[in-house]
Design a protein around this motif. Structure first.
Motif, PDB file in Angstrom:
ATOM      1  N   GLU A  60       0.810  -1.223   0.000  1.00 34.45           N
ATOM      2  CA  GLU A  60       0.000   0.000   0.000  1.00 34.45           C
ATOM      3  C   GLU A  60       0.841   1.270   0.000  1.00 34.45           C
ATOM      4  OE1 GLU A  60      -0.744   0.294   4.833  1.00 34.45           O
ATOM      5  OE2 GLU A  60      -2.420   0.019   3.473  1.00 34.45           O
ATOM      6  N   ARG A  61       2.130   1.173   0.289  1.00 38.36           N
ATOM      7  CA  ARG A  61       3.028   2.331   0.253  1.00 38.36           C
ATOM      8  C   ARG A  61       3.844   2.365  -1.035  1.00 38.36           C
ATOM      9  NH1 ARG A  61       4.045   4.674   5.495  1.00 38.36           N
ATOM     10  NH2 ARG A  61       2.770   3.660   7.093  1.00 38.36           N
ATOM     11  N   ASN A  62       3.400   1.564  -2.016  1.00 44.28           N
ATOM     12  CA  ASN A  62       4.088   1.477  -3.306  1.00 44.28           C
ATOM     13  C   ASN A  62       5.527   0.989  -3.156  1.00 44.28           C
ATOM     14  OD1 ASN A  62       1.921   2.290  -4.953  1.00 44.28           O
ATOM     15  ND2 ASN A  62       2.328   4.446  -4.480  1.00 44.28           N
ATOM     16  N   THR A  63       5.740   0.151  -2.163  1.00 46.41           N
ATOM     17  CA  THR A  63       7.041  -0.481  -1.964  1.00 46.41           C
ATOM     18  C   THR A  63       7.021  -1.854  -2.623  1.00 46.41           C
ATOM     19  OG1 THR A  63       7.323   0.657   0.150  1.00 46.41           O
ATOM     20  CG2 THR A  63       8.720  -1.269  -0.254  1.00 46.41           C
ATOM     21  N   PRO A  64       8.005  -2.185  -3.452  1.00 43.41           N
ATOM     22  CA  PRO A  64       8.008  -3.492  -4.117  1.00 43.41           C
ATOM     23  C   PRO A  64       8.106  -4.637  -3.117  1.00 43.41           C
ATOM     24  CG  PRO A  64       9.592  -1.986  -5.126  1.00 43.41           C
ATOM     25  CD  PRO A  64       9.147  -1.345  -3.854  1.00 43.41           C
ATOM     26  N   MET A  65       7.397  -5.704  -3.394  1.00 47.87           N
ATOM     27  CA  MET A  65       7.450  -6.926  -2.606  1.00 47.87           C
ATOM     28  C   MET A  65       7.676  -8.097  -3.546  1.00 47.87           C
ATOM     29  SD  MET A  65       4.076  -6.322  -0.226  1.00 47.87           S
ATOM     30  CE  MET A  65       3.978  -8.085   0.105  1.00 47.87           C
ATOM     31  N   ARG A  66       8.568  -9.006  -3.153  1.00 48.43           N
ATOM     32  CA  ARG A  66       8.785 -10.229  -3.911  1.00 48.43           C
ATOM     33  C   ARG A  66       8.083 -11.365  -3.186  1.00 48.43           C
ATOM     34  NH1 ARG A  66       9.875  -9.261  -8.805  1.00 48.43           N
ATOM     35  NH2 ARG A  66      10.661 -11.384  -9.009  1.00 48.43           N
ATOM     36  N   THR A  67       7.222 -12.066  -3.887  1.00 50.95           N
ATOM     37  CA  THR A  67       6.454 -13.148  -3.283  1.00 50.95           C
ATOM     38  C   THR A  67       6.508 -14.384  -4.176  1.00 50.95           C
ATOM     39  OG1 THR A  67       4.367 -12.613  -4.368  1.00 50.95           O
ATOM     40  CG2 THR A  67       4.870 -11.424  -2.336  1.00 50.95           C
ATOM     41  N   TYR A  68       6.123 -15.513  -3.610  1.00 46.47           N
ATOM     42  CA  TYR A  68       6.015 -16.759  -4.365  1.00 46.47           C
ATOM     43  C   TYR A  68       4.594 -17.294  -4.247  1.00 46.47           C
ATOM     44  CZ  TYR A  68      10.975 -17.321  -5.403  1.00 46.47           C
ATOM     45  OH  TYR A  68      12.245 -17.159  -5.906  1.00 46.47           O
ATOM     46  N   GLN A  69       4.086 -17.845  -5.332  1.00 48.68           N
ATOM     47  CA  GLN A  69       2.753 -18.431  -5.316  1.00 48.68           C
ATOM     48  C   GLN A  69       2.747 -19.745  -6.096  1.00 48.68           C
ATOM     49  OE1 GLN A  69       0.398 -15.396  -7.307  1.00 48.68           O
ATOM     50  NE2 GLN A  69       0.492 -16.523  -9.232  1.00 48.68           N
ATOM     51  N   VAL A  70       1.783 -20.586  -5.768  1.00 43.02           N
ATOM     52  CA  VAL A  70       1.583 -21.837  -6.492  1.00 43.02           C
ATOM     53  C   VAL A  70       0.108 -22.193  -6.378  1.00 43.02           C
ATOM     54  CG1 VAL A  70       2.137 -23.290  -4.491  1.00 43.02           C
ATOM     55  CG2 VAL A  70       2.392 -24.214  -6.802  1.00 43.02           C
ATOM     56  N   CYS A  71      -0.450 -22.727  -7.451  1.00 49.33           N
ATOM     57  CA  CYS A  71      -1.872 -23.091  -7.429  1.00 49.33           C
ATOM     58  C   CYS A  71      -2.144 -24.187  -8.456  1.00 49.33           C
ATOM     59  CB  CYS A  71      -2.740 -21.866  -7.699  1.00 49.33           C
ATOM     60  SG  CYS A  71      -4.498 -22.128  -7.331  1.00 49.33           S
ATOM     61  N   ASN A  72      -1.429 -25.289  -8.339  1.00 48.71           N
ATOM     62  CA  ASN A  72      -1.623 -26.418  -9.255  1.00 48.71           C
ATOM     63  C   ASN A  72      -2.612 -27.408  -8.642  1.00 48.71           C
ATOM     64  OD1 ASN A  72       0.312 -25.149 -10.758  1.00 48.71           O
ATOM     65  ND2 ASN A  72       1.928 -26.624 -10.363  1.00 48.71           N
ATOM     66  N   VAL A  73      -3.865 -26.979  -8.565  1.00 50.19           N
ATOM     67  CA  VAL A  73      -4.862 -27.785  -7.864  1.00 50.19           C
ATOM     68  C   VAL A  73      -5.699 -28.659  -8.793  1.00 50.19           C
ATOM     69  CG1 VAL A  73      -5.036 -26.190  -5.922  1.00 50.19           C
ATOM     70  CG2 VAL A  73      -6.499 -25.858  -7.922  1.00 50.19           C
ATOM     71  N   MET A  74      -5.482 -28.538 -10.090  1.00 50.72           N
ATOM     72  CA  MET A  74      -6.281 -29.315 -11.032  1.00 50.72           C
ATOM     73  C   MET A  74      -5.708 -30.708 -11.281  1.00 50.72           C
ATOM     74  SD  MET A  74      -8.750 -27.299 -11.540  1.00 50.72           S
ATOM     75  CE  MET A  74      -9.621 -28.124 -12.870  1.00 50.72           C
ATOM     76  N   GLU A  75      -4.490 -30.948 -10.809  1.00 55.75           N
ATOM     77  CA  GLU A  75      -3.852 -32.246 -11.018  1.00 55.75           C
ATOM     78  C   GLU A  75      -3.408 -32.827  -9.687  1.00 55.75           C
ATOM     79  OE1 GLU A  75      -0.700 -31.715 -13.767  1.00 55.75           O
ATOM     80  OE2 GLU A  75      -1.971 -30.960 -15.380  1.00 55.75           O
ATOM     81  N   ALA A  76      -3.581 -34.128  -9.537  1.00 56.78           N
ATOM     82  CA  ALA A  76      -3.219 -34.804  -8.292  1.00 56.78           C
ATOM     83  C   ALA A  76      -1.707 -35.014  -8.205  1.00 56.78           C
ATOM     84  CB  ALA A  76      -3.944 -36.145  -8.214  1.00 56.78           C
ATOM     85  N   ASN A  77      -1.263 -35.466  -7.035  1.00 51.56           N
ATOM     86  CA  ASN A  77       0.129 -35.860  -6.798  1.00 51.56           C
ATOM     87  C   ASN A  77       1.112 -34.712  -7.029  1.00 51.56           C
ATOM     88  OD1 ASN A  77      -0.717 -38.578  -6.324  1.00 51.56           O
ATOM     89  ND2 ASN A  77      -0.809 -38.889  -8.543  1.00 51.56           N
ATOM     90  N   GLN A  78       0.800 -33.553  -6.477  1.00 50.12           N
ATOM     91  CA  GLN A  78       1.693 -32.414  -6.575  1.00 50.12           C
ATOM     92  C   GLN A  78       2.842 -32.557  -5.572  1.00 50.12           C
ATOM     93  OE1 GLN A  78       1.539 -29.681  -8.793  1.00 50.12           O
ATOM     94  NE2 GLN A  78       0.112 -31.117  -9.759  1.00 50.12           N
ATOM     95  N   ASN A  79       4.027 -32.119  -5.978  1.00 51.36           N
ATOM     96  CA  ASN A  79       5.207 -32.156  -5.105  1.00 51.36           C
ATOM     97  C   ASN A  79       6.135 -31.019  -5.535  1.00 51.36           C
ATOM     98  OD1 ASN A  79       7.020 -33.032  -3.134  1.00 51.36           O
ATOM     99  ND2 ASN A  79       8.083 -34.392  -4.551  1.00 51.36           N
ATOM    100  N   ASN A  80       5.737 -29.810  -5.190  1.00 44.13           N
ATOM    101  CA  ASN A  80       6.445 -28.612  -5.633  1.00 44.13           C
ATOM    102  C   ASN A  80       7.278 -28.035  -4.489  1.00 44.13           C
ATOM    103  OD1 ASN A  80       5.024 -28.601  -8.240  1.00 44.13           O
ATOM    104  ND2 ASN A  80       3.232 -28.043  -7.021  1.00 44.13           N
ATOM    105  N   TRP A  81       8.569 -27.835  -4.750  1.00 42.84           N
ATOM    106  CA  TRP A  81       9.500 -27.392  -3.712  1.00 42.84           C
ATOM    107  C   TRP A  81      10.012 -25.990  -3.999  1.00 42.84           C
ATOM    108  CZ3 TRP A  81      11.322 -30.132   0.663  1.00 42.84           C
ATOM    109  CH2 TRP A  81      10.788 -31.418   0.817  1.00 42.84           C
TER     110      TRP A  81
END
Length: 215
Positions: A60-81
């Motif tokens: 909200e202060r226009n400061t850059p943020m680095r984030t990580y996301q993952v959303c592989n919910v359509m396929e089973a047996n996920q193993n993301n590191w």
């Protein structure tokens, strides 16, 4: 196939308190890693390539943020590191890991199979080597399975409401020069907003005319 879900616009709506925005922490806490203070890419190791994704957003202060996301919910047996860079322990034997994250309610995702998860796992690996490029999954020590106190739904997306979770865990009896943290996704819809690693130091004390320095 990853489920598309416009997380950058969601994170823009993140309501940070003044202390969070200014990134001020208690004087007795020594920060070893603070992803919110990164000036550029975090460059953490993510594998497989179609798993965790690093993105840049503004708070909200226009400061850059680095984030990580993952959303592989359509396929089973996920193993993301996702693995951090080497974190020097600075002589500390006990460190704390504070993570802030959001997690999507599986029931709010249309057409998602029953394999969708609402938890993820956190691990660490101690090492004197600051330049390891590969660590076997079996070498990690599990810290905990992390669950969200609050998850968000499509209604929250429409209202631009973020439900931010904060969890703190600790690691004891560290002895090597540093360690790596790792986050394992097994099929959830997560945004890892920030990761902070710190230790607590004892203040200067005087007892019976003996002085005990800060440590």
């Amino acid at each position: 196939m990853a489920l598309l879900w416009i997380y950058p616009s969601l994170l823009t709506a993140l309501a940070l308190t003044p202390n969070q925005a200014l990134r001020n922490y208690p004087e007795n806490e020594v920060t070893l890693l603070d992803s919110m203070s990164a000036l550029g890419d975090l460059g953490w190791e993510a594998y497989p390539a179609e798993g965790w994704e690093e993105i840049s957003v503004m708070d909200e202060r226009n400061t850059p943020m680095r984030t990580y996301q993952v959303c592989n919910v359509m396929e089973a047996n996920q193993n993301n590191w996702l693995r951090t860079s080497h974190i020097p322990r600075d002589g500390a034997q006990r460190v704390y890991i504070e993570i802030k994250f959001t997690l999507r309610d599986c029931n709010s995702l249309p057409g998602v199979p029953g394999t969708c998860k609402e938890t993820f796992n956190m691990y660490y690996y101690e090492s004197n080597n600051a330049n390891l490029w590969f660590i076997k999954e079996s070498q990690y020590v599990k810290i905990d399975t992390i669950a969200a106190d609050e998850s968000f739904t499509q209604v929250d997306v429409g209202d631009r409401v973020m439900k931010l979770n904060t969890e703190v865990r600790d690691i004891s009896n560290l002895s090597k020069k540093g360690f790596y943290l790792a986050f394992q996704d097994v099929g959830a819809c997560i945004a890892l907003v920030s990761v902070r690693v710190f230790y607590k130091k004892c203040p200067l004390a005087v007892l019976n005319l003996a002085q005990f320095p800060t440590r």
